[in-house]
Design a protein around this motif. Sequence first.
Motif, PDB file in Angstrom:
ATOM      1  N   UNK A   1       0.837  -1.200   0.000  1.00  0.00           N
ATOM      2  CA  UNK A   1       0.000   0.000   0.000  1.00  0.00           C
ATOM      3  C   UNK A   1       0.873   1.252   0.000  1.00  0.00           C
ATOM      4  N   UNK A   2       1.972   1.206   0.745  1.00  0.00           N
ATOM      5  CA  UNK A   2       2.871   2.363   0.774  1.00  0.00           C
ATOM      6  C   UNK A   2       3.465   2.638  -0.600  1.00  0.00           C
ATOM      7  N   UNK A   3       3.907   1.571  -1.247  1.00  0.00           N
ATOM      8  CA  UNK A   3       4.470   1.772  -2.589  1.00  0.00           C
ATOM      9  C   UNK A   3       3.395   2.320  -3.529  1.00  0.00           C
ATOM     10  N   UNK A   4       2.203   1.858  -3.342  1.00  0.00           N
ATOM     11  CA  UNK A   4       1.127   2.361  -4.198  1.00  0.00           C
ATOM     12  C   UNK A   4       0.877   3.855  -3.961  1.00  0.00           C
ATOM     13  N   UNK A   5       0.949   4.236  -2.696  1.00  0.00           N
ATOM     14  CA  UNK A   5       0.776   5.654  -2.398  1.00  0.00           C
ATOM     15  C   UNK A   5       1.913   6.471  -3.012  1.00  0.00           C
ATOM     16  N   UNK A   6       3.117   5.912  -2.933  1.00  0.00           N
ATOM     17  CA  UNK A   6       4.258   6.612  -3.527  1.00  0.00           C
ATOM     18  C   UNK A   6       4.037   6.850  -5.010  1.00  0.00           C
ATOM     19  N   UNK A   7       3.613   5.840  -5.689  1.00  0.00           N
ATOM     20  CA  UNK A   7       3.343   5.986  -7.121  1.00  0.00           C
ATOM     21  C   UNK A   7       2.229   7.015  -7.345  1.00  0.00           C
ATOM     22  N   UNK A   8       1.199   6.949  -6.502  1.00  0.00           N
ATOM     23  CA  UNK A   8       0.093   7.895  -6.681  1.00  0.00           C
ATOM     24  C   UNK A   8       0.540   9.346  -6.504  1.00  0.00           C
TER      25      UNK A   8
END
Lengths: 200, 200, 200, 200
Positions: free
Chosen positions: B85-92
Amino acid sequence: MSPRPDVSEQRKDQILAAATKVFTKHGFSNARMDDIVAESGLSKGALYWYFDSKDAIIVSILDQIFDYETAHVHEILEIEDSAQAKLEVFVDTTIRDIEKIKPLMPILFDFWSLSVRKKTINQAIKRYYQNFLDLIEPIIEQGIEQGEFRAVEVKGTAVALGAIYEGTILFYLYFSDTIDIEKQFKSNLDLVLEGLLQNP
Amino acid sequence: MSPRPDVSEQRKDQILAAATKVFTKHGFSNARMDDIVAESGLSKGALYWYFDSKDAIIVSILDQIFDYETAHVHEILEIEDSAQAKLEVFVDTTIRDIEKIKPLMPILFDFWSLSVRKKTINQAIKRYYQNFLDLIEPIIEQGIEQGEFRAVEVKGTAVALGAIYEGTILFYLYFSDTIDIEKQFKSNLDLVLEGLLQNP
Amino acid sequence: MSPRPDVSEQRKDQILAAATKVFTKHGFSNARMDDIVAESGLSKGALYWYFDSKDAIIVSILDQIFDYETAHVHEILEIEDSAQAKLEVFVDTTIRDIEKIKPLMPILFDFWSLSVRKKTINQAIKRYYQNFLDLIEPIIEQGIEQGEFRAVEVKGTAVALGAIYEGTILFYLYFSDTIDIEKQFKSNLDLVLEGLLQNP
Amino acid sequence: MSPRPDVSEQRKDQILAAATKVFTKHGFSNARMDDIVAESGLSKGALYWYFDSKDAIIVSILDQIFDYETAHVHEILEIEDSAQAKLEVFVDTTIRDIEKIKPLMPILFDFWSLSVRKKTINQAIKRYYQNFLDLIEPIIEQGIEQGEFRAVEVKGTAVALGAIYEGTILFYLYFSDTIDIEKQFKSNLDLVLEGLLQNP
DNA sequence: GATGAATGAGGATTCATTCAT
DNA sequence: TATGAATGAATCCTCATTCAT
């Protein structure tokens, strides 16, 4: 009365080698023609005999570098093997040539910078990267067709591979003391292959 | 009676904004102080009142950019969630800010170039990337510890992620017509997550 | 409601003292008004309140120095004694004040230099030297009349005395390590007196 | 076929002559390189081809002047005669060359001023005066040994002679209308000789 | 009276390019 | 072909002076 042998190619290479050295050290803008003159061992007049301007030298270097890099990349085209094996060969040749590539990075930075303003430079770089993508994409397609790889989006994956390639060299420039470039490239490949390969 | 309000911060920002614009357009070396003067609407004397030299302006811009980028990257630290989820937020957040990051790339090119010769610039960039790695590594560690990710080599993977991040932005600069940057980042993430996640 | 005491003389002296220090260190041309501001502890506005320009400060310093020097020279006028005794007193007071005169020499150099181009400066210096001659000549005349000195040419001898005075300070500036200025001035006087005095 | 004749010495002289003229007129600090360019009839580039900077030109002029002066002073060394005769020759050559020396004084002022801050200039001047003293002292010694002169203190007397020499030229600059320089130098010499010579 | 931010003309130096030889 | 002296436009930075507050 044999005609003098044509030394012009030799001279040009001499100048480009000197210029590459000087540009690496000072950057395009801060490099002076006099520096190149000194480094080349020729005279100022000779420089201008073979190249019309500083810009002309820069463009010639661009061609030279990208010719080399492109040739380098094309080596893998020759291989008859699985997609995975091709990617492995690509990583191997990159590792093999990394010490030749590294000192050219300062010049590449300047080209990137120039490419913002000079269309010719921009197009040359774009062409080079397109070349890279044109090579990688068929490999990925091959991998998918032959059931090695998952059915990933081809173009996006090719870009991801190009990105990780350029980005890794960039990080290596700043962390050459802590990054073992050979391990790093292998690690990159593992990560990507793990993402690409069909689960058994 | 009332003391003049202190406009120095305002003025500095005014100058840095003008300088950023000019540097983006012309590159550091080719940008003239007079350009910045014109763009800022101030006088030459005012420029030199707030900044000692062209170099000082460049360094201030470096600080400004990296402060912004670092703050940006740190946003994800706040999140309480899975590593994925953190990596996804980073990408977002990257996608969200890409249009702000993109115009700064020409300047980043010049910084990369300068960093070859100027130790201060080199160190600033290195610090920034280290910062990035320091943030990403714990996320990977968390993922491994909590059984989300395979037991990959942490440092190498962090570098790979940094590389793919910088590299993608680079490719996007040359192929903004054919690359859908949102899709591309998501595709990158898929590829990497697929490589990181435990096979179920 | 007593009126504020007039601090303007005090301020002017403060500025001139600071300026003298700065001019000594950097020379007129290389001294910056900002240096004087810093040294004086006042503000730039204050400087320009009390002096119209850099030139005005320079001229004020000229006046100040020459007033001092002239007063200094005039001390001997007071003495009622033989011509020889007067010259001896002159030498003594010079020796006494040499450490105050020495640090002003760098400024004097600049005045000499300026006097080539600025008529006001030239006239001020000329007036000062004329003053000197006007003082010395009567002493020589007195010496001749009273039978102490040979019947030398008065004007030329006065110039010779002025010359040896200025010249000695000049040499002392370059050889302060090897010249004992007290002995030197006494030696000069001996030489000259020996030339002036009637053979017994 | 025929190599271009080497004009570099000629050019340098051309530049130094122009610079001397300009420096005399404006002083070092106020002289602009453009003035020297105009005066020399060369281009700015040519100036910087032969001299690294304004300072380098100044130093070259210093050398040139002092070389000339030193040579001038050394003429008397050649003479085989009494000490008195040598001093007389010195005075004669000075008188002979006074019109060449006089226009250099404005520049000398600037050198004196500069010497306060620039060690190289200071040393050059000191060396020049030392040179002068080294020449005069043996003459005085000769005079004493051969019974011409009284047993004066040699070093101090040499300084006195140097002082009266420099000082006289200085006074002459301000009183060239009332001082007959020829008479003045002869008068100086008389005064000093009268002080030096043994009473018969 | 006093402040100090702001002005902008001025000046030293650089360097790509040219061209007589 | 080759040389390198010469050109001069371009550019960074300085600093005496001003003036709104």
